[in-house]
Design a protein around this motif. Structure first.
Motif, mmCIF file in Angstrom:
data_model
loop_
_atom_site.group_PDB
_atom_site.id
_atom_site.type_symbol
_atom_site.label_atom_id
_atom_site.label_comp_id
_atom_site.label_asym_id
_atom_site.label_seq_id
_atom_site.Cartn_x
_atom_site.Cartn_y
_atom_site.Cartn_z
ATOM 1 N N LEU A 1 0.841 -1.215 0.000
ATOM 2 C CA LEU A 1 0.000 0.000 0.000
ATOM 3 C C LEU A 1 0.868 1.254 0.000
ATOM 4 N N ARG A 2 1.965 1.200 0.748
ATOM 5 C CA ARG A 2 2.857 2.369 0.803
ATOM 6 C C ARG A 2 3.514 2.616 -0.560
ATOM 7 N N GLY A 3 3.821 1.543 -1.258
ATOM 8 C CA GLY A 3 4.386 1.680 -2.605
ATOM 9 C C GLY A 3 3.360 2.262 -3.571
ATOM 10 N N ILE A 4 2.119 1.802 -3.442
ATOM 11 C CA ILE A 4 1.069 2.281 -4.359
ATOM 12 C C ILE A 4 0.755 3.749 -4.107
ATOM 13 N N THR A 5 0.709 4.136 -2.825
ATOM 14 C CA THR A 5 0.302 5.512 -2.500
ATOM 15 C C THR A 5 1.474 6.496 -2.534
ATOM 16 N N GLY A 6 2.691 5.974 -2.767
ATOM 17 C CA GLY A 6 3.837 6.873 -2.878
ATOM 18 C C GLY A 6 4.482 7.206 -1.549
ATOM 19 N N LEU A 7 4.145 6.451 -0.517
ATOM 20 C CA LEU A 7 4.723 6.713 0.810
ATOM 21 C C LEU A 7 6.050 5.986 1.012
ATOM 22 N N ALA A 8 6.302 4.974 0.183
ATOM 23 C CA ALA A 8 7.594 4.277 0.252
ATOM 24 C C ALA A 8 8.179 4.245 -1.154
ATOM 25 N N PRO A 9 9.493 4.487 -1.279
ATOM 26 C CA PRO A 9 10.109 4.405 -2.602
ATOM 27 C C PRO A 9 10.057 2.962 -3.094
ATOM 28 N N ALA A 10 9.523 2.782 -4.309
ATOM 29 C CA ALA A 10 9.332 1.432 -4.830
ATOM 30 C C ALA A 10 9.876 1.358 -6.243
ATOM 31 N N SER A 11 10.423 0.197 -6.602
ATOM 32 C CA SER A 11 10.782 -0.006 -8.008
ATOM 33 C C SER A 11 9.620 -0.719 -8.699
ATOM 34 N N GLY A 12 9.633 -0.727 -10.004
ATOM 35 C CA GLY A 12 8.522 -1.310 -10.753
ATOM 36 C C GLY A 12 7.630 -0.210 -11.293
ATOM 37 N N ARG A 13 6.478 -0.609 -11.855
ATOM 38 C CA ARG A 13 5.600 0.395 -12.469
ATOM 39 C C ARG A 13 4.247 0.445 -11.785
ATOM 40 N N VAL A 14 3.680 1.663 -11.664
ATOM 41 C CA VAL A 14 2.322 1.832 -11.161
ATOM 42 C C VAL A 14 1.556 2.667 -12.173
ATOM 43 N N GLN A 15 0.519 2.076 -12.720
ATOM 44 C CA GLN A 15 -0.354 2.809 -13.644
ATOM 45 C C GLN A 15 -1.699 2.992 -12.968
ATOM 46 N N PHE A 16 -2.203 4.230 -13.031
ATOM 47 C CA PHE A 16 -3.479 4.533 -12.383
ATOM 48 C C PHE A 16 -4.320 5.340 -13.363
ATOM 49 N N LYS A 17 -5.503 4.854 -13.623
ATOM 50 C CA LYS A 17 -6.399 5.495 -14.592
ATOM 51 C C LYS A 17 -5.670 5.801 -15.909
ATOM 52 N N GLY A 18 -4.871 4.821 -16.357
ATOM 53 C CA GLY A 18 -4.206 4.950 -17.647
ATOM 54 C C GLY A 18 -2.941 5.792 -17.647
ATOM 55 N N ARG A 19 -2.557 6.310 -16.477
ATOM 56 C CA ARG A 19 -1.336 7.143 -16.431
ATOM 57 C C ARG A 19 -0.269 6.462 -15.596
ATOM 58 N N ASP A 20 0.970 6.660 -16.011
ATOM 59 C CA ASP A 20 2.079 6.177 -15.209
ATOM 60 C C ASP A 20 2.267 7.130 -14.041
#
Ligand code: ATP
Length: 235
Positions: free
Chosen positions: A44-63
């Motif tokens: 959850l922290r990776g998804i919400t930007g609270l923890a630095p994460a590698s990999g890709r997160v796309q939300f509503k069609g945007r990176d």
């Protein structure tokens, strides 16, 4: 709505999340299950930007990998964190106003939303002027969820909303989640209460040691012997 691809998160030498991929479709409730320390909160922290994460997160069609946490809230995701973390010396109403900071120039819209969530959680209306620190655990959880909703998120993220709550209160909260889904909110739900989570979820992922080990439709997972054994008390 959301696609996470190969997300890894490390805390110093500890690798808490290893190449996790999940997706959430619009209108779904997706449950994230797993034992303590499996990596659920870290995801959850990776998804919400609270923890630095590698990999890709796309939300509503945007990176959105480059966005910080407030930018991700503005893009349409909001989280009610584990342990609720309401502002204990502010009133219920003030907490909700703080959740609406993106719309602070639109007082009528904010007032309409407060009314909407008072209707969803009538206890909050009764306690509107009370400082949040004196609310019961269940009321604080309702407030944490309502505060997250005040930013009008397309994706609501909940970290263990049932934590420490009596079963009846948990039922109230889960009923509210079903209603929110019906009204168009997509929900990512981290839960230890696997049975209850699988009862309301459309799909689920199980994390173990920072990896996704099982995924599928909630109905199928309720009958999966591995889930029954490990998370549903074997019955
Ligand atoms: P819980 O249900 O207990 O909250 P969880 O599945 O949410 O568990 P995480 O909190 O994501 O698990 O933790 C995953 C792993 O990362 C654990 O081994 C934990 O000790 C470690 N971890 C979490 N946060 C930190 C941190 N800030 N610094 C170092 N290690 C951490």
């Amino acid at each position: 709505m959301l696609t996470v691809a190969d997300m890894s998160v490390s805390y110093g030498p500890i690798c808490a999340l290893r190449q996790v991929s999940i997706h959430i479709k619009e209108g779904e409730i997706v449950a994230l299950l797993g034992a303590n320390g499996a990596g659920k909160s870290t995801l959850l922290r990776g998804i919400t930007g609270l923890a630095p994460a590698s990999g890709r997160v796309q939300f509503k069609g945007r990176d959105i990998g480059v966005m910080n946490a407030p930018q991700r809230v503005a893009a349409g995701m909001a989280m009610a964190p584990e342990g609720r973390q309401v502002f204990t010396d502010q009133t219920v109403h003030e907490n909700l106003m703080l959740g609406a900071y993106l719309m602070r120039k639109e007082p009528q819209r904010v007032a309409r939303n407060i009314e909407k969530y008072f209707e969803l959680f009538p206890k909050l209306r009764e306690r509107s002027g009370q400082v949040a620190g004196t609310l019961s655990g269940g009321e604080q959880q309702m407030l944490a969820i309502a505060r997250a909703l005040m930013s009008e998120p397309a994706l609501l993220i909940l970290d263990e909303p049932s934590l420490g709550l009596a079963p009846l209160i948990t039922v109230d909260i889960f009923r509210a989640l079903i209603r929110l889904r019906r009204e168009g909110t997509t929900i990512l739900l981290v839960e230890q209460m696997a049975r209850q989570a699988l009862a309301i979820a459309d799909r689920a992922y199980v994390l173990e040691g920072g990896r996704v080990v099982i995924e599928g439709n909630a109905a199928q997972l309720r009958d999966d012997p591995r889930i029954r054994q490990a998370y549903l008390g074997g019955d």
